[in-house]
Design an enzyme around this catalytic site. Structure first.
Site, PDB file in Angstrom:
ATOM      1  N   PHE A  32       0.856  -1.183   0.000  1.00  0.00           N
ATOM      2  CA  PHE A  32       0.000   0.000   0.000  1.00  0.00           C
ATOM      3  C   PHE A  32       0.894   1.236   0.000  1.00  0.00           C
ATOM      4  O   PHE A  32       1.966   1.236   0.602  1.00  0.00           O
ATOM      5  CB  PHE A  32      -0.899  -0.045   1.243  1.00  0.00           C
ATOM      6  CG  PHE A  32      -1.920   1.040   1.330  1.00  0.00           C
ATOM      7  CD1 PHE A  32      -3.080   0.977   0.581  1.00  0.00           C
ATOM      8  CD2 PHE A  32      -1.728   2.120   2.171  1.00  0.00           C
ATOM      9  CE1 PHE A  32      -4.044   1.972   0.671  1.00  0.00           C
ATOM     10  CE2 PHE A  32      -2.671   3.126   2.269  1.00  0.00           C
ATOM     11  CZ  PHE A  32      -3.839   3.055   1.506  1.00  0.00           C
ATOM     12  N   ALA A  73       1.333   3.932   1.543  1.00  0.00           N
ATOM     13  CA  ALA A  73       1.856   4.511   2.776  1.00  0.00           C
ATOM     14  C   ALA A  73       2.829   3.594   3.515  1.00  0.00           C
ATOM     15  O   ALA A  73       3.415   4.016   4.523  1.00  0.00           O
ATOM     16  CB  ALA A  73       0.690   4.864   3.708  1.00  0.00           C
ATOM     17  N   LYS A  74       3.034   2.378   3.045  1.00  0.00           N
ATOM     18  CA  LYS A  74       3.930   1.448   3.736  1.00  0.00           C
ATOM     19  C   LYS A  74       5.390   1.847   3.534  1.00  0.00           C
ATOM     20  O   LYS A  74       5.725   2.694   2.710  1.00  0.00           O
ATOM     21  CB  LYS A  74       3.701   0.022   3.224  1.00  0.00           C
ATOM     22  CG  LYS A  74       2.279  -0.478   3.358  1.00  0.00           C
ATOM     23  CD  LYS A  74       1.787  -0.485   4.789  1.00  0.00           C
ATOM     24  CE  LYS A  74       0.388  -1.082   4.884  1.00  0.00           C
ATOM     25  NZ  LYS A  74      -0.177  -0.994   6.246  1.00  0.00           N
ATOM     26  N   THR A  75       6.278   1.192   4.297  1.00  0.00           N
ATOM     27  CA  THR A  75       7.696   1.530   4.191  1.00  0.00           C
ATOM     28  C   THR A  75       8.222   1.314   2.773  1.00  0.00           C
ATOM     29  O   THR A  75       9.082   2.058   2.305  1.00  0.00           O
ATOM     30  CB  THR A  75       8.529   0.703   5.184  1.00  0.00           C
ATOM     31  OG1 THR A  75       8.254  -0.688   4.978  1.00  0.00           O
ATOM     32  CG2 THR A  75       8.197   1.085   6.618  1.00  0.00           C
ATOM     33  N   LEU A  76       7.721   0.279   2.092  1.00  0.00           N
ATOM     34  CA  LEU A  76       8.031   0.053   0.674  1.00  0.00           C
ATOM     35  C   LEU A  76       6.696  -0.031  -0.050  1.00  0.00           C
ATOM     36  O   LEU A  76       6.043  -1.069  -0.038  1.00  0.00           O
ATOM     37  CB  LEU A  76       8.838  -1.233   0.487  1.00  0.00           C
ATOM     38  CG  LEU A  76       9.303  -1.528  -0.950  1.00  0.00           C
ATOM     39  CD1 LEU A  76      10.236  -0.437  -1.461  1.00  0.00           C
ATOM     40  CD2 LEU A  76       9.980  -2.899  -1.025  1.00  0.00           C
TER      41      LEU A  76
END
Length: 374
Positions: free
Chosen positions: A181, A183-186
């Protein structure tokens, strides 16, 4: 100010992202194209497992993992009540029953001291969540699982890139599941996710399930789903991946500045994130505890500072799970966290000037008198 500044990241990698996307537009293999295979190879190498299977979303990844393990009606899966709905939702989607275990007050992750009491003859899997960016005590969880002959699915939607005793999140359990998604770190530029395993048979089943239950066209061995990862999204992540470890370093730098500034301001136990021994934290969220949380968030909003609450309700308090029979007070640590947690702006491109604005706004919000309840 952005809570998560994806535009700043895009500007930093613009040329690489455009080159990768243009290559997909040129070859036209938009479903399971060569970039998908390339990404799976790179991610498996990064995590340190034999197999990575990319899928259409983090939610799909959990459902596919459960289906690959043969979990269905009449089965139970043990997880936590303090997490995003997908964790328990996917258990219900395959017809099984979520069974909740309370969390630790400092890491917000599953409390392994309470785990064994939740296991019954109907338990078919354990699904710990690596919340906010760090892993739980996975050694104890795996040991308990092995004693009962149970597989473990790590819900690592928020912890991709984290380590525990040098081993990467997604590579320490029967199956690791993560989300891409945005907004995730990757993150990609839409929905996406991935599954990781060292089990060859499970990998084959998961690949089939994500593609309508078959590895060959018009030959379906399992009841599957359309869970394929788009080639364009794979291209976006391939452009970002070379910068990922540097972004994690920046996240930890931002978190260290928050820690130093906020410890003197906050008076609740575990008020700033606690990193468990042996862990590295990727700070998918920088989450603090405050009294009068909703009022503090409102005062910060008045000053132009965005915040977020992960999560204002525990899963056993959600109407959809009322039939499970849990009551308020059954999971006191999780319920208290739901009343107190507040996440501050966190991303690798957060400037010191903007971070100081957040800190100053929080200090003013904490000094403001509480509004009497009506």
């Amino acid at each position: 100010m952005q809570f998560i500044d994806l535009q700043a990241q895009y500007r930093a990698y613009r040329d690489e992202i455009h080159r990768r996307i243009q290559a997909v537009l040129d070859h036209g293999q938009f479903i399971l194209g060569p970039e998908v295979t390339e990404l799976e190879t790179e991610l498996a190498r990064y995590v340190g497992v034999r197999h990575c299977i990319t899928v259409a979303s983090g939610t799909d990844s959990l459902e596919i993992a459960l289906r690959a393990l043969g979990i269905g009606p009449g089965d139970e899966v043990v997880t936590v009540p303090f997490t995003w709905i997908s964790t328990a939702e996917t258990i219900a989607l395959v017809g099984a029953r979520p069974v909740f275990v309370d969390i630790e007050p400092d890491t917000y992750n599953l409390n392994p001291d309470l785990l064994e009491a939740a296991i019954t003859p109907r338990t078919r899997a354990l699904m710990p969540v690596s919340l906010f960016g760090q892993m739980p005590d996975i050694e104890r969880i795996n040991e308990i699982a092995a004693r009962h002959g149970l597989p473990v699915i790590e819900d690592a939607a928020q912890s991709f890139g984290a380590t525990r005793h040098g081993r990467r999140s997604c590579g320490v359990t029967t199956i690791g599941s993560t989300s891409f998604f945005p907004a995730k770190t990757l993150g990609c530029y839409g929905d996406g996710g991935a599954l990781f395993t060292n089990d060859d048979a499970l990998a084959t089943r998961m690949r089939a399930i994500r593609n309508h239950g078959g590895l060959q066209r018009h030959h379906h061995t399992l009841v599957g789903m359309n869970g394929r990862f788009d080639t364009l999204q794979a291209a976006v992540i391939l452009a970002k991946l070379p910068h990922f470890d540097e972004e994690l370093r920046r996240r930890r730098q931002v978190a260290a500045r928050y820690d130093a500034a906020l410890r003197p301001l906050l008076d609740l136990p575990h008020a700033v994130p606690v990193v468990a021994p042996g862990n590295t934290h990727v700070y998918a969220q920088y989450t603090i505890r405050v009294r009068d949380r909703d009022q503090v968030a409102a005062r910060m909003k008045e000053q132009g500072i965005p915040t977020a609450v992960y999560y204002p309700k525990c899963l056993h308090e959600q109407p959809v799970f009322a039939g499970l029979g849990y009551r308020p007070g059954d999971f006191p640590v999780a319920e208290r966290a739901a009343r107190e947690v507040l996440s501050l702006p966190m991303h690798p491109f957060l400037t010191e000037e903007d971070q100081d604005r957040v800190i100053e706004a929080l200090a003013r919000a904490l000094r403001s008198p509480s509004t009497p309840s009506s």
